[in-house]
Design an enzyme around this catalytic site. Structure first.
Site, PDB file in Angstrom:
ATOM      1  N   SER A 231       1.871  -9.712  -0.999  1.00 11.99           N
ATOM      2  CA  SER A 231       1.450  -8.322  -0.859  1.00 11.99           C
ATOM      3  C   SER A 231       1.596  -7.732   0.540  1.00 11.99           C
ATOM      4  O   SER A 231       1.670  -6.515   0.681  1.00 11.99           O
ATOM      5  CB  SER A 231       0.001  -8.163  -1.315  1.00 11.99           C
TER       6      SER A 231
ATOM      7  N   LYS B 238       0.807  -1.234   0.000  1.00 11.60           N
ATOM      8  CA  LYS B 238       0.000   0.000   0.000  1.00 11.60           C
ATOM      9  C   LYS B 238       0.836   1.278   0.000  1.00 11.60           C
ATOM     10  O   LYS B 238       0.425   2.320  -0.510  1.00 11.60           O
ATOM     11  CB  LYS B 238      -0.944   0.008   1.193  1.00 11.60           C
TER      12      LYS B 238
ATOM     13  N   GLU C 222     -10.064   7.104   4.007  1.00 13.42           N
ATOM     14  CA  GLU C 222     -10.909   6.264   4.838  1.00 13.42           C
ATOM     15  C   GLU C 222     -10.147   4.973   5.092  1.00 13.42           C
ATOM     16  O   GLU C 222      -9.207   4.632   4.364  1.00 13.42           O
ATOM     17  CB  GLU C 222     -12.249   5.968   4.145  1.00 13.42           C
TER      18      GLU C 222
END
Lengths: 451, 480
Positions: free
Chosen positions: B464, B162, B184
């Site tokens: 990931s 991310k 968010e």
């Protein structure tokens, strides 16, 4: 002055021939028993103080520190370990395998990161101050520098033909790293951990178990876990490998741990040349047992213009007696098989160390660091729990990096040293560990659940 | 009934009385503008949309829609998916963002700065790691099987992919002169990544989080606050992710001049799917280079988990035009795709508009969003990036799904096939790497994939995220 140690028999009759480590009180020495285990004794000396600290395999001491204070039964194992270590270091296949593991498994090389937020924070009213770089050992797999040594020793264990590994852990970082590499190399893994440490490290314990390790609890904390791990290993030395995470051990382990961690300093040298075309001016690292500090410092020992600064755990304050500042307040003695500074009382009993940072909560310190202190090559200071916590929060806010409470001790020292440094001084701080493991503790402190 | 049975839309020039609520009933768009109904009774193929051309955007003239791989076209669409289904008040911000993105893509100074941050702050490049024991595990009785590699995004700062996008968007926001960032978050991963980069760049950071999620994730909330972010609880609706998203969008509409919205995935209105993909594309680019170094060729198969789809697009994008590279996305089947409790959007969803983009989404007959379920928070999303919807429809990528049980560990059962479904624990025990629960879905799919692959096939799986965040969840189900 000669030294001796006073062995006691372990209560377990199965281990009646195994002797427990005891600290050594030089104030009570009369006999010369111990040196039967040290064929190269205090008469060793080197032509210069700097040369003596570039200790090579085969040389058992760093000045008067180091050595091998162990039961006879362990000597042959240590001899074998030293031989295997020397062979492995000279074996290009082993080195290539280690390099690949460090690159692809651990994620090296770690960056040398200009901490602009910290640099700006410590500028004076004229906008001047040192440039602060972080050596990002927190980005290693498992979140800590510890894995550098663990991976290398595990590969060595496999090379030797060991089937299992025994170790001890404080916060669990070393335990997790060991469990991880043992899983990868199909080695059985037993991790000893103090009950006091286990209370706050639930996640690390789960990780070790998930990785297939057996976790054994030991009454007490890290130092007790180390003793128990050594006892455990001593009972199965032929097939098992004792993976030591600290430099506080009998020869050749301090040298091995230092060599395997020295990748930190080697990368730093190259990266600083790339970034600013020179060497660092100041290196700062936290000091518990001393392995992350030695990993950073070792490469630069011969560069006398590079200042080496170790920061110990001042706990609640050095005068309170609640601290782990071994080099500041310790005295020379034998602990866990090596001669070094040690927190002990007048009767030679270990003084219980204290720090908010579990991995710094250790009464001993690496013999090489003891030597560097005495020779004046490195300087050692301490910071309190409160200062470390402030530094912890400071790095979070200024750089978006959550350091461990251990690393926070090194960071806290910036507050004291930066005002004294000239503009543009290049300071490298070893960001030795990621602080995810400490979040629960800091959370409790913030919410008044812990002091 | 999905919107596509009755309506075609002209977007985005309609105005609506309330700020965009991403959980709105897509069917309610009927009240805004009516167009002649489509003759086809079903869904995706009958929609025709036009996007107003934005004068502020200088874009090269794209080929017509007959070119299969326009991704996206000048209207921000991937085939019929994508677009900009947003209130008028956000149009300028999106246009500005798109212009800035294209300018900075050609700006050497920006690219150099971003590359430096990815290297020294994030810790790139991430290794392409040969999973030797897993490879051995999947060999058949003839000792043959594929070679499995992990692209180690778990080693990035903050422990997941991310941050690639968060860092780039924060840098972009700074270039745009924005001082305020909003985002968010559900379980907190994206919130933590956003708070991290805001601290790094000295930006004000507001994270919207459902009040229920805040209670469940108190440590992550604390983490974000330590990093200097303000975490605002959202009490409306079910007080979870979709409500937090609505609130974040409301904030953005109100403060659009000063504020940049860091969207965490390849969903959302154009240009976000394209931008987020480009910022994650470093994953695929490095993989190409590393594959060439390691075995002198390309990967044969790429496997990645799919929630919103950003880590998958980051890996896939570089290879979409390499027809000989298979692209496999793995979604969360939760309790099973027939249970109704899953997040397998591409498998069971229908086309609709969610969070500003046309894509597959999990909706019921009335067009209401179905609450998704997965044991992994990062896959627990009712939509999916529009580019994935496109790649699925044209058959360029394949999508499958994996249940919670398969991702984690099946119940203790003597049946060998069940006993083998232990992805989370398997990788931990074989490779000494604990995967995130999200990643475990991709890993679990290897169980089905590997027996079908010829000997020596090169499989690259996007690792990931790391799994230390999931150990406490997993331990309730595992026997360790």
């Amino acid at each position: 002055m000669a030294y001796t140690f006073q062995p006691t028999l372990v209560a377990n009759p199965k281990r009646s021939r195994i002797l427990e480590y005891m600290s050594c009180n030089p104030k009570r020495i009369h006999s010369h028993q111990v040196n039967q285990y040290n064929s190269k004794s205090a008469t060793d000396h080197f032509s210069s103080r700097i040369k003596s600290c570039l200790s090579i395999a085969g040389s058992w001491r760093f000045g008067k520190y180091g050595g091998r204070y162990v039961p006879e039964t362990v000597i042959s194992c240590l001899n074998k370990l030293e031989d295997e270590f020397n062979l492995a270091m000279a074996d290009s296949n082993f080195q290539a395998e280690l390099r690949t593991a460090l690159r692809d498994y651990v994620g090296r090389e770690t960056p040398l990161y200009l901490a602009q937020g910290l640099t700006d924070y410590y500028k004076n009213g004229n906008g001047e101050g040192p440039e602060i770089y972080l050596k990002r050992e927190d980005l290693n797999y498992s979140g800590s520098y510890k894995i550098n040594n663990v991976v290398a020793q595990a590969l060595l264990a496999k090379r030797i033909g060991s089937k299992s590994v025994v170790t001890a852990t404080g916060t669990g970082q070393h335990g997790v790293a060991t469990a991880a590499i043992c899983a990868k190399l199909s080695l059985e893994c037993t991790v000893h951990m103090g009950t006091l440490d286990m209370e706050m490290q639930f996640s690390n314990i789960l990780q070790m178990k998930l990785l297939g390790a057996q976790v054994k609890s030991v009454e007490g904390n890290f130092k007790d876990a180390i003793s128990e791990a050594f006892r455990d290993w001593a009972g199965k030395m032929e097939t098992s490998y004792y993976l030591c995470g600290t430099g506080v051990s009998p020869h050749p382990i301090p040298i091995m741990v230092r060599e395997f961690q020295s990748v930190i300093g080697k990368e730093t040298r190259r990266q600083s040349m790339e970034k600013w075309g020179g060497k660092p001016d100041v290196l700062i690292a936290c000091v518990g047992s001393g392995s992350n500090a030695m990993g950073l410092f070792h490469e630069f020992l011969g560069d006398e213009e590079v200042r080496l600064i170790g920061v110990e755990a001042g706990g609640l304050g050095l005068d309170t007696g609640k601290h782990s500042a071994t080099l500041a307040r310790g005295e020379m003695g034998v602990y866990h098989g090596t001669m070094s500074y040690l927190l002990q009382d007048d009767e030679g009993q270990i003084t219980a160390p204290y720090s908010i940072a579990i991995s710094l909560q250790y009464p001993g310190v690496s013999p090489e660091l003891s030597f560097l202190k005495d020779s004046g090559r490195a300087q050692f200071y301490s910071v309190t729990d409160k200062e470390a916590l402030e530094a912890f929060e400071g790095l979070c806010r200024l750089e978006g990096i959550i350091p461990s409470l251990e690393t926070s001790h090194a960071l806290a020292f910036l507050g004291k040293i930066c005002p004294t440094l000239s503009n543009g001084t290049k300071v490298v701080v070893n960001c030795s560990e990621c602080g995810d493991k400490d979040l629960a503790k800091v959370f409790d402190i913030h919410h008044g659940l812990t002091k | 009934m999905s919107i596509s049975t009755n309506l075609s839309f002209k977007t985005p020039n309609f105005s609506i009385s309330k700020p965009h609520n991403p959980s709105f009933n897509p069917c309610k768009l009927q009240q805004l503008q009516q167009f002649p109904p489509c003759s086809s009774p079903i869904r995706a193929n009958s929609i025709s949309c036009t996007l107003a051309r934005d004068l502020g955007v200088k874009m090269e003239e794209k080929e017509t829609q007959s070119s299969v791989f326009l991704r996206p076209d000048s209207f921000g669409r991937f085939g019929k998916f994508g677009g900009k289904y947003v209130p008028e008040t956000l149009m300028h911000a999106l246009t500005e963002l798109e212009s800035a993105f294209h300018l900075l893509a050609r700006d050497e100074k920006f690219q150099k700065e971003l590359a430096g941050i990815l290297k020294d702050y994030v810790g790139r490049e991430s290794p392409l790691y040969f999973a030797e024991r897993l490879t051995e595990h999947y060999k058949n009785s003839n000792r043959e099987g594929p070679h499995i590699y992990f692209k180690r995004e778990d080693l990035n700062h903050t422990g997941a992919h991310k941050i690639n996008n968060a860092v780039a968007q924060a840098l972009l926001a700074k270039r745009l002169g924005k001082k305020r960032i909003i985002a968010e978050t559900g379980a907190g991963q994206h919130g933590v990544a956003t708070a991290t980069v805001c601290a790094r760049f000295g930006l004000e950071c507001i994270i919207y989080m459902g009040a229920q999620d805040m209670e469940r994730q108190s440590l992550n909330v604390f983490r974000m606050r330590l990093l200097g972010a303000e975490v605002r609880p959202v009490h409306s609706g079910t007080a979870t992710l979709k409500d937090a998203t609505s609130e974040a969008i409301r904030d953005w509409v109100t403060n659009v001049e000063s504020t940049h919205y860091i969207l965490g995935s390849v969903a959302g209105p154009h240009p976000y799917p394209m931008m987020v993909r480009e910022f994650h594309a470093v994953i695929g680019k490095e993989t190409r280079k590393q594959a060439m170094e390691k075995w002198g060729g390309k990967p044969d198969v790429l496997v990645a988990c799919v929630g919103g789809g950003s880590n998958a697009m980051g890996l896939f994008h570089e290879f979409v035009d390499d027809k000989d590279v298979r692209l496999i996305g793995v979604e969360a089947a939760g309790f099973g795709i027939d249970s109704g409790k899953h997040a397998a959007t591409l498998t069971k969803g229908e086309v609709g508009v969610l969070h500003g983009a046309m894509s597959y989404l999990l909706q019921d007959g009335d067009g209401q969003i179905i609450e998704p379920h997965s044991i992994s928070a990062g896959l627990d999303y009712p939509g999916v990036g529009p580019e994935h919807s496109f790649l699925k429809d044209i058959g360029r990528a394949e999508y499958y799904s994996i249940t919670d049980e398969e991702a984690l560990e099946g119940p203790v059962d003597p049946t060998p096939s069940l006993a083998r479904r232990r992805a989370f624990k398997r990788v931990s025990r074989l490779e000494g790497i604990i995967p995130a629960l999200e990643t475990s879905h991709a890993i679990a799919y290897l169980e089905k994939l590997c027996p079908t692959l010829p000997n020596g096939t090169k499989v690259v799986l996007n690792f990931s995220g790391r799994g230390d965040k999931d150990v406490q969840t997993a331990i309730k189900y595992l026997e360790v």
